[in-house]
Design an enzyme around this catalytic site. Structure first.
Site, PDB file in Angstrom:
ATOM      1  CD  GLU A  45      20.733  -6.040   7.175  1.00 19.18           C
ATOM      2  OE1 GLU A  45      21.580  -6.393   6.329  1.00 19.18           O
ATOM      3  OE2 GLU A  45      21.015  -5.756   8.355  1.00 19.18           O
TER       4      GLU A  45
ATOM      5  NE  ARG B  79      -2.151 -24.264  31.849  1.00 19.95           N
ATOM      6  CZ  ARG B  79      -1.717 -25.120  32.745  1.00 19.95           C
ATOM      7  NH1 ARG B  79      -1.841 -26.422  32.533  1.00 19.95           N
ATOM      8  NH2 ARG B  79      -1.129 -24.680  33.844  1.00 19.95           N
TER       9      ARG B  79
ATOM     10  CD  GLN C  60     -11.314  -7.787  30.544  1.00 22.56           C
ATOM     11  OE1 GLN C  60     -10.904  -7.124  31.492  1.00 22.56           O
ATOM     12  NE2 GLN C  60     -12.554  -7.682  30.078  1.00 22.56           N
TER      13      GLN C  60
END
Length: 378
Positions: A241, A267, A278
């Site tokens: 798991e 955008r 940056q």
């Protein structure tokens, strides 16, 4: 050292990506009918029994190939809750049944668990036994024909829809971790009561609840391994798991990197795409670095497992990197998307909610650090 995939491995990865994107969709399952439909689709992809023996209906895949498959599923399916549900079913329940179950138990449950006819829930956690699993209040008392189970499990993933439970109980209170025993219990067995589904922050399409056992008679052949092996069996399943379940989160991180990269290119602010700034580009690079770190640690842990090695350190580091990385990257994605990331329609805030529990289940991040420290001799 070979970092490439064979043609067959790449074909399988691409097949899962394409099929999961087409069949599972981006919307989370909100009803039991929708959940069952997605469950069947995942079963049809061969993922519910990926690492199980072929004779039981599984695909017989290695740990590495299994992780690669669940990484593809996690990347393609934005419904992280159903990916988690499938992972918990396979690694916490089907794996211990296949490894330690009697012939009667494996033949009864595993074919249906592999194909999607049966859903399994792992009933371990209790109110007073989360990380401290050696102190289970649920008891199993020997009687003619088997054991009587009594106690309540406080958080059972898949509980409300499960057909079968893998549960753990104390058979010898004086023996510590050697006094725990694992059982396979049908959900319809007399004395089993499943609580109402929890309302949760994230993983909302993973149904979860309490499960209470009241004088529940479990036949002797429903014991996994033998009496007193519960802790060993649980740790074995946790190895699978903590490695392979978190492959789904590595896939989620890959999906987030792709989404924020596309968003940062499109955008525009101050006359330029935000990816030119940056502050944004460096955040995306950090997300990609977390992804690659988690991915490499995951592959290393699974490779070690396939070599038959304990891989305790590698698994702990892999789980830690995937869960903490998923949480940090989901938060970064919200910041990069800004107000849009805060709104439900974009789906970014759901990624953050789904990432939060990853640092809690299968052993908290603090437990993983403790396990790693022990392996380092500290």
């Amino acid at each position: 050292m070979d970092f490439g995939w064979t043609l067959e491995q790449q074909r399988r990865h691409d097949e899962i990506l394409e099929a999961a994107r087409s069949a599972l969709g981006p919307e989370p399952a909100t009803t039991s009918t929708e959940f069952r439909k997605k469950w069947r689709e995942i079963g049809d992809l061969g993922l519910l029994g990926a690492c199980l023996p072929v004779e039981h209906g599984g695909a017989g895949s290695s740990a590495l190939d299994t992780a690669r498959s669940y990484e593809a599923l996690g990347e393609a399916c934005a419904d992280t809750g159903v990916v988690f549900a499938a992972s918990a079913h396979l690694f916490a329940c089907a794996v211990p049944i296949a490894e330690f179950g009697s012939a009667a138990i494996t033949s009864r449950w595993l074919p249906g668990m592999c194909g999607g006819d049966h859903i399994a829930g792992n009933a371990m956690t209790e109110t007073g036994a989360g990380s401290d699993v050696a102190r289970l209040a649920t008891t199993a008392t020997p009687v003619d024909g088997g054991y009587l189970l009594n106690g309540e499990k406080s958080f059972v993933s898949n509980g409300p829809v499960a057909d079968v439970f893998v549960t753990y109980a104390t058979t010898d209170p004086e023996a510590g971790h050697l006094g725990q025993t694992a059982f396979v219990v049908a959900a319809e067995a007399p004395g089993v009561r499943v609580g109402e589904p929890f309302e949760k922050m994230g993983l909302r399409s993973t149904p979860a609840s309490t499960v209470t056992f009241t004088d529940c008679l479990v036949p002797g052949d429903a014991v996994l391994g033998r009496e007193g092996m519960g802790a060993t069996i649980f740790q074995h399943s946790m190895g699978w798991e903590r490695a392979c379940l978190f492959a789904g989160y590595v896939g989620m991180m890959a999906r987030l990197v792709d989404r924020v990269t596309q968003h940062a290119r499109r955008r525009k602010q101050f006359g330029s795409s935000i990816g030119r700034f940056q502050a944004v580009s460096h955040r995306v690079v950090e997300m990609h670095m977390r992804l690659e770190t988690a991915r490499l640690l995951l592959y290393r842990a699974c490779w070690e497992m396939d070599q038959g090695r304990p891989a305790r350190l590698e698994v702990a580091l892999s789980k830690l990197a995937a869960s903490e990385g998923a949480l940090a990257s989901a938060m970064d994605a919200v910041r990069i998307f800004g107000a849009q990331g805060f709104l439900a329609d974009a789906g970014i805030e759901a990624e953050l909610r789904n990432a939060v529990p990853s640092v809690l289940f299968s052993g908290t991040s603090e437990i993983q650090r403790e396990l790693a420290a022990r392996e380092l001799g500290l």
